[in-house]
Design an enzyme around this catalytic site. Structure first.
Site, PDB file in Angstrom:
ATOM      1  N   GLY A   1      46.041  43.286  53.421  1.00 33.79           N
ATOM      2  CA  GLY A   1      44.842  43.575  52.633  1.00 33.79           C
ATOM      3  C   GLY A   1      43.760  42.518  52.796  1.00 33.79           C
ATOM      4  O   GLY A   1      44.033  41.387  53.212  1.00 33.79           O
ATOM      5  N   GLU A  42      51.349  52.231  37.832  1.00 34.57           N
ATOM      6  CA  GLU A  42      50.194  51.366  38.058  1.00 34.57           C
ATOM      7  C   GLU A  42      49.209  51.496  36.901  1.00 34.57           C
ATOM      8  O   GLU A  42      49.115  52.544  36.252  1.00 34.57           O
ATOM      9  CB  GLU A  42      49.509  51.742  39.376  1.00 34.57           C
ATOM     10  CG  GLU A  42      50.332  51.420  40.618  1.00 34.57           C
ATOM     11  CD  GLU A  42      50.812  49.978  40.682  1.00 34.57           C
ATOM     12  OE1 GLU A  42      49.978  49.059  40.603  1.00 34.57           O
ATOM     13  OE2 GLU A  42      52.039  49.762  40.801  1.00 34.57           O
ATOM     14  N   ALA A  96      33.110 -11.105  60.488  1.00 33.13           N
ATOM     15  CA  ALA A  96      32.327 -10.277  59.562  1.00 33.13           C
ATOM     16  C   ALA A  96      31.031  -9.831  60.226  1.00 33.13           C
ATOM     17  O   ALA A  96      30.388 -10.587  60.936  1.00 33.13           O
ATOM     18  CB  ALA A  96      32.015 -11.078  58.308  1.00 33.13           C
ATOM     19  N   GLY A 149      52.324  39.319  49.875  1.00 32.72           N
ATOM     20  CA  GLY A 149      51.837  38.092  50.522  1.00 32.72           C
ATOM     21  C   GLY A 149      50.989  37.235  49.604  1.00 32.72           C
ATOM     22  O   GLY A 149      50.627  36.110  49.959  1.00 32.72           O
ATOM     23  N   ARG A 156      39.036  41.389  45.448  1.00 30.01           N
ATOM     24  CA  ARG A 156      38.733  40.644  44.228  1.00 30.01           C
ATOM     25  C   ARG A 156      38.544  39.141  44.468  1.00 30.01           C
ATOM     26  O   ARG A 156      38.062  38.423  43.606  1.00 30.01           O
ATOM     27  CB  ARG A 156      39.848  40.886  43.190  1.00 30.01           C
ATOM     28  CG  ARG A 156      39.799  42.282  42.594  1.00 30.01           C
ATOM     29  CD  ARG A 156      41.089  42.644  41.878  1.00 30.01           C
ATOM     30  NE  ARG A 156      42.157  43.039  42.797  1.00 30.01           N
ATOM     31  CZ  ARG A 156      43.381  43.405  42.417  1.00 30.01           C
ATOM     32  NH1 ARG A 156      43.706  43.396  41.139  1.00 30.01           N
ATOM     33  NH2 ARG A 156      44.296  43.770  43.315  1.00 30.01           N
ATOM     34  N   ASN A 198      44.903  37.337  42.842  1.00 31.34           N
ATOM     35  CA  ASN A 198      43.892  38.349  43.163  1.00 31.34           C
ATOM     36  C   ASN A 198      42.471  37.781  43.122  1.00 31.34           C
ATOM     37  O   ASN A 198      41.571  38.311  43.754  1.00 31.34           O
ATOM     38  CB  ASN A 198      43.987  39.530  42.185  1.00 31.34           C
ATOM     39  CG  ASN A 198      45.326  40.252  42.328  1.00 31.34           C
ATOM     40  OD1 ASN A 198      45.779  40.520  43.440  1.00 31.34           O
ATOM     41  ND2 ASN A 198      45.978  40.520  41.221  1.00 31.34           N
TER      42      ASN A 198
HETATM   43  C1  UD1 Z   1      50.976  45.462  43.432  1.00 29.02           C
HETATM   44  C2  UD1 Z   1      51.931  46.520  42.855  1.00 29.02           C
HETATM   45  C3  UD1 Z   1      52.033  46.309  41.346  1.00 29.02           C
HETATM   46  C4  UD1 Z   1      52.484  44.882  41.040  1.00 29.02           C
HETATM   47  C5  UD1 Z   1      51.597  43.855  41.732  1.00 29.02           C
HETATM   48  C6  UD1 Z   1      52.209  42.474  41.607  1.00 29.02           C
HETATM   49  C7  UD1 Z   1      51.787  48.527  44.240  1.00 29.02           C
HETATM   50  C8  UD1 Z   1      51.283  49.930  44.325  1.00 29.02           C
HETATM   51  N1  UD1 Z   1      51.473  47.837  43.123  1.00 29.02           N
HETATM   52  O1  UD1 Z   1      49.697  45.702  42.872  1.00 29.02           O
HETATM   53  O2  UD1 Z   1      52.952  47.224  40.775  1.00 29.02           O
HETATM   54  O3  UD1 Z   1      52.500  44.675  39.647  1.00 29.02           O
HETATM   55  O4  UD1 Z   1      51.455  44.145  43.132  1.00 29.02           O
HETATM   56  O5  UD1 Z   1      51.353  41.471  42.062  1.00 29.02           O
HETATM   57  O6  UD1 Z   1      52.479  48.087  45.128  1.00 29.02           O
HETATM   58  N2  UD1 Z   1      48.817  45.234  51.062  1.00 29.02           N
HETATM   59  C9  UD1 Z   1      48.965  45.593  52.383  1.00 29.02           C
HETATM   60  N3  UD1 Z   1      48.543  46.820  52.793  1.00 29.02           N
HETATM   61  C10 UD1 Z   1      47.996  47.719  51.930  1.00 29.02           C
HETATM   62  C11 UD1 Z   1      47.856  47.341  50.573  1.00 29.02           C
HETATM   63  C12 UD1 Z   1      48.271  46.089  50.166  1.00 29.02           C
HETATM   64  O7  UD1 Z   1      49.461  44.823  53.203  1.00 29.02           O
HETATM   65  O8  UD1 Z   1      47.659  48.813  52.383  1.00 29.02           O
HETATM   66  C13 UD1 Z   1      49.254  43.870  50.649  1.00 29.02           C
HETATM   67  C14 UD1 Z   1      48.120  43.022  50.139  1.00 29.02           C
HETATM   68  O9  UD1 Z   1      47.542  42.283  51.201  1.00 29.02           O
HETATM   69  C15 UD1 Z   1      48.822  42.115  49.122  1.00 29.02           C
HETATM   70  C16 UD1 Z   1      50.003  42.957  48.654  1.00 29.02           C
HETATM   71  O10 UD1 Z   1      50.153  44.003  49.576  1.00 29.02           O
HETATM   72  O11 UD1 Z   1      49.309  40.927  49.693  1.00 29.02           O
HETATM   73  C17 UD1 Z   1      49.780  43.542  47.268  1.00 29.02           C
HETATM   74  O12 UD1 Z   1      48.607  44.313  47.287  1.00 29.02           O
HETATM   75  P1  UD1 Z   1      47.592  44.309  46.062  1.00 29.02           P
HETATM   76  O13 UD1 Z   1      46.474  45.196  46.400  1.00 29.02           O
HETATM   77  O14 UD1 Z   1      47.289  42.925  45.652  1.00 29.02           O
HETATM   78  O15 UD1 Z   1      48.515  45.042  44.952  1.00 29.02           O
HETATM   79  P2  UD1 Z   1      48.322  44.983  43.403  1.00 29.02           P
HETATM   80  O16 UD1 Z   1      47.219  45.869  43.002  1.00 29.02           O
HETATM   81  O17 UD1 Z   1      48.276  43.587  42.935  1.00 29.02           O
HETATM   82 CA    CA Z   2      48.187  41.584  43.962  1.00 35.80          CA
END
Ligand code: UD1
Ligand code: CA
Length: 470
Positions: A13, A158, A384, A105, A17, A231
């Site tokens: 991702g 979610e 110096a 990650g 944010r 985030n």
């Molecule tokens: C996600 C979880 C949520 C949890 C939270 C914890 C899902 C649907 N939701 O939400 O239940 O409480 O983490 O922190 O999983 N990423 C990808 N590819 C994508 C989308 C995301 O690699 O297509 C990676 C992002 O880079 C990130 C991680 O997945 O490192 C989490 O994605 P993020 O969008 O932050 O998920 P949250 O909305 O925080």
């Molecule tokens: Ca997250």
């Protein structure tokens, strides 16, 4: 045990944010990227070649930033959700037996002990899998854990899809999961992007596995700080503080004294030896290593430095890329940059700047000097105010000073220049030509003394003043 677990780290991702041009997992906390922190934790339960990072945004930079050799990468070209991200690893790892551990990650605070406990739990209690959950005061933004009557997870809902009653649930999904690998891959194709975001949610696997009779169970962890997902930059700052606190604590337990630890910033990659004392407001950055029995004075900032044992660094030394030999003493108020090498027992005093310079064992520059592009021999004394004129406005030139040279105070050494070993430069000289070994170089006008001149001048002035008053 390590060889039985495969790890997928979701890192594709952008992290909207964060409001950044840089992919989220490239942001740093405590001197390392978020992704490297997660990999470091994963290495406690898996071998590097069983860890796959899913990358997408700025894939090249993310790959280059990973500092563990052997880690694999899977590409997710379009970010269609966390479930889709895992799906992108299918070809690479779906044939592997054993556990599938999935980590976000953006969770750099995860402790190895928690991962070990999660793996142990999955080994002992077979089933669909386990999700690490925790109870937080402010669950907004996280997926909520909805439990069924037997305490297993009925669904992870979610924020966007949650009913008001579900929003009130304080137990959240931390983004740390372990699944029975073969079962996970068997059913993953049942994931559908049927939600407001039209994304494939990894969290939907809980319901899917449950439907096939393989329940997923929460592993509730008490310390919520460990599970903080980053985030925003405000959360990044919180993670940075927690990681640095842990680092300081670890060093103190290993025999390092840190005065005022809350003021000290030590990056994760830094090592410090036994009985070294670190003063207030010190920063040790990057790959810096400090030996045993040293002291690092208040306010000093070292980046990518290698400090041997028993080195005394007085307050306010700013150094990068510097190697300091055993027993050397430097500072206060010294600056070293662009590759500096100090031999054993070298002394560098206040207001000395060194650039791309080597001083061999026992050499001294105790006050007010600029030495650039120079090599300075054993036991040399730099007086110096000595300045190497290494730059003519266009190019840089070297200065070479042999062993046992004495450079008198306020000397100007115009490079390129060689001072032969054992030579002596008279104070106040401007030296433009090479000096032979054991020679004396005088580069200034000879002094002229005029006896009685000052007295005569005073008398003349007094006479003039008398005339004027009349
Ligand atoms: C996600 C979880 C949520 C949890 C939270 C914890 C899902 C649907 N939701 O939400 O239940 O409480 O983490 O922190 O999983 N990423 C990808 N590819 C994508 C989308 C995301 O690699 O297509 C990676 C992002 O880079 C990130 C991680 O997945 O490192 C989490 O994605 P993020 O969008 O932050 O998920 P949250 O909305 O925080
Ligand atoms: Ca997250």
């Amino acid at each position: 045990m390590k060889s039985k677990t495969t790890v997928v780290i979701l890192a594709a991702g952008l992290g909207t944010r964060m409001r950044s041009g840089k992919a989220k997992v490239l942001h740093q906390a405590a001197g390392d990227t978020l992704l490297n922190h997660v990999i470091r934790a994963a290495l406690h339960v898996a071998l590097p070649e069983h860890i796959v990072a899913v990358i997408g945004h700025q894939a090249e930079q993310v790959m280059a930033s990973v500092n563990t050799p052997g880690v694999l990468f899977a590409h997710q070209e379009e970010q269609n959700g966390t479930g889709h991200a895992v799906l992108c690893c299918k070809d690479l790892i779906a044939s592997r037996p054993g556990n599938l551990l999935i980590l976000n990650g953006d969770g750099p605070l995860l402790k190895p002990e928690t991962l070990k406990a999660l793996v142990a739990l999955q080994e002992e209690r077979a089933g669909g899998g386990h999700i690490v959950s925790t109870e937080v005061a402010e669950p907004a933004g996280y997926g909520r854990i909805v439990r069924n009557a037997s305490g297993d997870i009925a669904a992870v809902v979610e924020e966007k899809a949650a009913t008001p009653a579900q929003r009130a649930i304080c137990e959240i999904n931390s983004g740390v999961y372990i699944f029975n690998g073969p079962l996970f891959w068997k059913y993953i194709d049942e994931l559908k992007p049927e939600n407001a975001a039209h994304e494939y949610y990894l969290t939907d696997m809980v319901e899917i596995l449950g439907r096939h009779g393989h329940s997923v169970t929460p592993m509730l962890v008490a310390d919520e700080t460990e599970l903080l997902g980053i985030n925003t930059r405000a959360e990044l700052a919180v993670a940075d503080r927690i990681l640095r606190k842990r680092k300081n604590h670890e060093l103190m337990l290993s025999g390092v004294t840190i005065e005022s630890p809350d003021s000290v910033l030590i990056d994760f990659g830094v090592t410090v030896g036994l009985d070294t004392l670190i003063g207030a407001n010190v920063q040790l950055r990057g790959t810096t290593s400090v030996g045993a029995g040293c002291s690092i004075g208040a306010g000093s900032i070292l980046r990518d430095c290698a400090v041997s044992d028993e080195v005394k660094i007085l307050p306010y030394v700013v150094a990068e890329n510097t190697r300091i030999g055993k027993g050397a003493a430097v500072g206060p108020f010294a600056r070293f940059r662009q590759s500096v090498e100090l031999g054993e027992d070298v002394h560098i005093g206040n207001f000395v700047e060194l650039k791309k310079t080597t001083l061999r064992a026992g050499a001294k520059a105790n006050h007010l000097a600029y030495l650039g592009d120079s090599t300075i021999g054993n036991r040399v004394n730099v007086g110096a105010g000595t300045i190497t004129c290494n730059y003519d406005g266009k190019s840089k030139f070297p200065t070479e000073i042999g062993d046992d040279v004495f450079v008198g105070s306020n000397s100007t050494l115009v490079a390129p220049l060689r001072l032969g070993s054992g030579s002596y430069v008279a104070a106040g000289s401007v030296i433009t030509d090479d000096v032979d070994s054991d020679a004396l170089a005088l580069g200034r006008e000879r002094q002229v003394n005029k006896p009685g001149w000052a007295k005569r001048r005073r008398e003349r002035n007094r006479a003039k003043d008398g005339e004027a008053r009349k």
